[in-house]
Scaffold this motif. Structure first.
Motif, short mmCIF file in Angstrom:
data_model
loop_
_atom_site.label_atom_id
_atom_site.label_comp_id
_atom_site.label_asym_id
_atom_site.label_seq_id
_atom_site.Cartn_x
_atom_site.Cartn_y
_atom_site.Cartn_z
N MET A 1 61.54 50.74 25.02
CA MET A 1 60.84 49.53 25.42
C MET A 1 59.63 49.93 26.27
SD MET A 1 62.58 46.32 27.25
CE MET A 1 61.75 44.81 27.44
N SER A 2 58.46 49.43 25.92
CA SER A 2 57.25 49.79 26.66
C SER A 2 57.09 48.89 27.88
CB SER A 2 56.03 49.68 25.75
OG SER A 2 55.91 48.37 25.27
N ARG A 3 56.34 49.41 28.84
CA ARG A 3 56.10 48.69 30.09
C ARG A 3 54.83 47.86 29.98
NH1 ARG A 3 56.57 51.43 35.79
NH2 ARG A 3 54.76 50.08 35.90
N PHE A 4 54.84 46.76 30.72
CA PHE A 4 53.66 45.90 30.77
C PHE A 4 52.61 46.52 31.68
CE2 PHE A 4 51.39 42.45 33.04
CZ PHE A 4 50.68 41.95 31.96
N ARG A 5 51.42 46.69 31.13
CA ARG A 5 50.28 47.18 31.91
C ARG A 5 49.15 46.19 31.74
NH1 ARG A 5 51.80 52.48 29.83
NH2 ARG A 5 52.86 53.55 31.52
N TYR A 6 48.73 45.61 32.85
CA TYR A 6 47.65 44.62 32.81
C TYR A 6 46.33 45.35 33.00
CZ TYR A 6 45.14 40.27 33.76
OH TYR A 6 44.27 39.21 33.73
N SER A 7 45.44 45.16 32.06
CA SER A 7 44.17 45.90 32.09
C SER A 7 43.28 45.50 33.27
CB SER A 7 43.42 45.71 30.77
OG SER A 7 43.21 44.34 30.52
N PHE A 8 43.50 44.33 33.82
CA PHE A 8 42.70 43.87 34.95
C PHE A 8 43.47 43.91 36.28
CE2 PHE A 8 40.89 41.55 31.25
CZ PHE A 8 39.63 42.13 31.27
N GLN A 9 44.50 44.76 36.34
CA GLN A 9 45.34 44.82 37.55
C GLN A 9 44.53 45.17 38.80
OE1 GLN A 9 48.56 43.86 37.85
NE2 GLN A 9 48.21 44.13 40.04
N LYS A 10 43.54 46.04 38.64
CA LYS A 10 42.73 46.42 39.82
C LYS A 10 41.97 45.21 40.36
CE LYS A 10 42.47 51.28 39.01
NZ LYS A 10 41.89 52.47 39.52
N ILE A 11 41.55 44.33 39.48
CA ILE A 11 40.87 43.11 39.94
C ILE A 11 41.86 42.22 40.68
CG2 ILE A 11 39.67 41.01 39.21
CD1 ILE A 11 38.43 42.67 36.95
N VAL A 12 43.07 42.08 40.14
CA VAL A 12 44.10 41.28 40.81
C VAL A 12 44.37 41.86 42.21
CG1 VAL A 12 46.53 40.55 40.76
CG2 VAL A 12 45.18 40.55 38.66
N ASP A 13 44.51 43.17 42.29
CA ASP A 13 44.74 43.83 43.58
C ASP A 13 43.56 43.60 44.53
OD1 ASP A 13 47.13 44.75 42.53
OD2 ASP A 13 46.36 46.77 42.12
N LEU A 14 42.35 43.70 44.01
CA LEU A 14 41.15 43.48 44.82
C LEU A 14 41.13 42.05 45.36
CD1 LEU A 14 38.30 44.36 45.84
CD2 LEU A 14 37.42 43.44 43.68
N LYS A 15 41.43 41.09 44.51
CA LYS A 15 41.43 39.68 44.94
C LYS A 15 42.52 39.44 45.99
CE LYS A 15 37.98 38.55 42.48
NZ LYS A 15 36.69 38.33 43.13
N THR A 16 43.65 40.09 45.85
CA THR A 16 44.72 39.96 46.85
C THR A 16 44.28 40.57 48.18
OG1 THR A 16 46.41 40.04 45.11
CG2 THR A 16 47.12 40.55 47.36
N ASN A 17 43.64 41.72 48.11
CA ASN A 17 43.13 42.36 49.33
C ASN A 17 42.04 41.52 49.99
OD1 ASN A 17 44.86 44.53 49.08
ND2 ASN A 17 43.38 45.82 48.04
N GLU A 18 41.16 40.94 49.19
CA GLU A 18 40.10 40.08 49.73
C GLU A 18 40.71 38.86 50.43
OE1 GLU A 18 37.54 39.16 46.44
OE2 GLU A 18 36.34 40.98 46.72
N GLU A 109 42.21 34.53 43.84
CA GLU A 109 43.43 35.32 43.65
C GLU A 109 44.40 34.58 42.72
OE1 GLU A 109 47.16 37.24 46.06
OE2 GLU A 109 46.41 35.26 46.59
N LYS A 110 44.51 33.28 42.90
CA LYS A 110 45.43 32.50 42.07
C LYS A 110 45.01 32.54 40.60
CE LYS A 110 47.79 28.07 42.06
NZ LYS A 110 47.94 26.78 42.73
N VAL A 111 43.70 32.43 40.35
CA VAL A 111 43.20 32.47 38.97
C VAL A 111 43.58 33.80 38.31
CG1 VAL A 111 41.07 32.65 37.60
CG2 VAL A 111 41.33 30.82 39.29
N TRP A 112 43.32 34.90 39.03
CA TRP A 112 43.61 36.22 38.45
C TRP A 112 45.11 36.46 38.33
CZ3 TRP A 112 40.46 39.19 35.78
CH2 TRP A 112 39.09 38.95 35.90
N SER A 113 45.88 35.98 39.27
CA SER A 113 47.34 36.15 39.20
C SER A 113 47.92 35.36 38.04
CB SER A 113 48.00 35.72 40.51
OG SER A 113 47.65 36.60 41.54
#
Length: 147
Positions: A1-18, A109-113
């Motif tokens: 079973m493969s793992r989920f990898r979100y291609s925009f995860q760094k943006i989600v993390d950035l928005k959370t940090n912001e 952050e909510k939009v990206w999440s």
């Protein structure tokens, strides 16, 4: 079973940090406002004490020059209170600005999440469909085999 990898995860993390940074900045602005309000309150209290002293001095035998000195000091305190009122208003405006900034960061952050969650749901659905197709194929293969 493969793992989920979100291609925009760094943006989600950035928005959370912001958003977290905006929370800290708002907290600091609220603290600054409280300090300004406390200082204003202290000035008003001090003015009240000086006024009481002036009234007491006027009731007793006091020279006109002493009374004028008290009055001059009260004028100075009034000037400080005016300046502090301006500082409190500026701090209130700063808090409102930081609050609106935090609201915007929370919205981003909510939009990206939500986009990430939607992508994860699609991934999970595709994985389940693939697994079901594999099970169906195995079932068909077993059914076709002669017993």
């Amino acid at each position: 079973m493969s793992r989920f990898r979100y291609s925009f995860q760094k943006i989600v993390d950035l928005k959370t940090n912001e958003k977290t940074q905006a929370e800290w900045i708002l907290s600091s602005a609220v603290n600054d406002l409280r300090v300004e309000e406390d200082q204003l309150s202290d000035l008003k209290h001090h003015k009240s004490e000086v006024q009481e002293t002036l009234v007491s001095a006027a009731a007793n035998r006091t020279t006109v020059s002493e009374l004028m000195l008290y009055q001059k000091y009260l004028d100075h305190i009034d000037h400080q209170i005016l300046n502090k009122n301006a500082a409190v208003r500026a701090a209130q405006i700063n808090v409102e600005d930081k609050q609106s900034n935090l609201t915007a960061k929370m919205r981003e952050e909510k939009v990206w999440s939500k986009a990430r969650e939607k992508a994860k749901l699609h991934f999970t659905a595709a994985l389940l469909k693939k697994d079901q197709e594999a099970l169906d194929e195995m079932s068909v293969s077993r059914h076709k085999q002669p017993s």
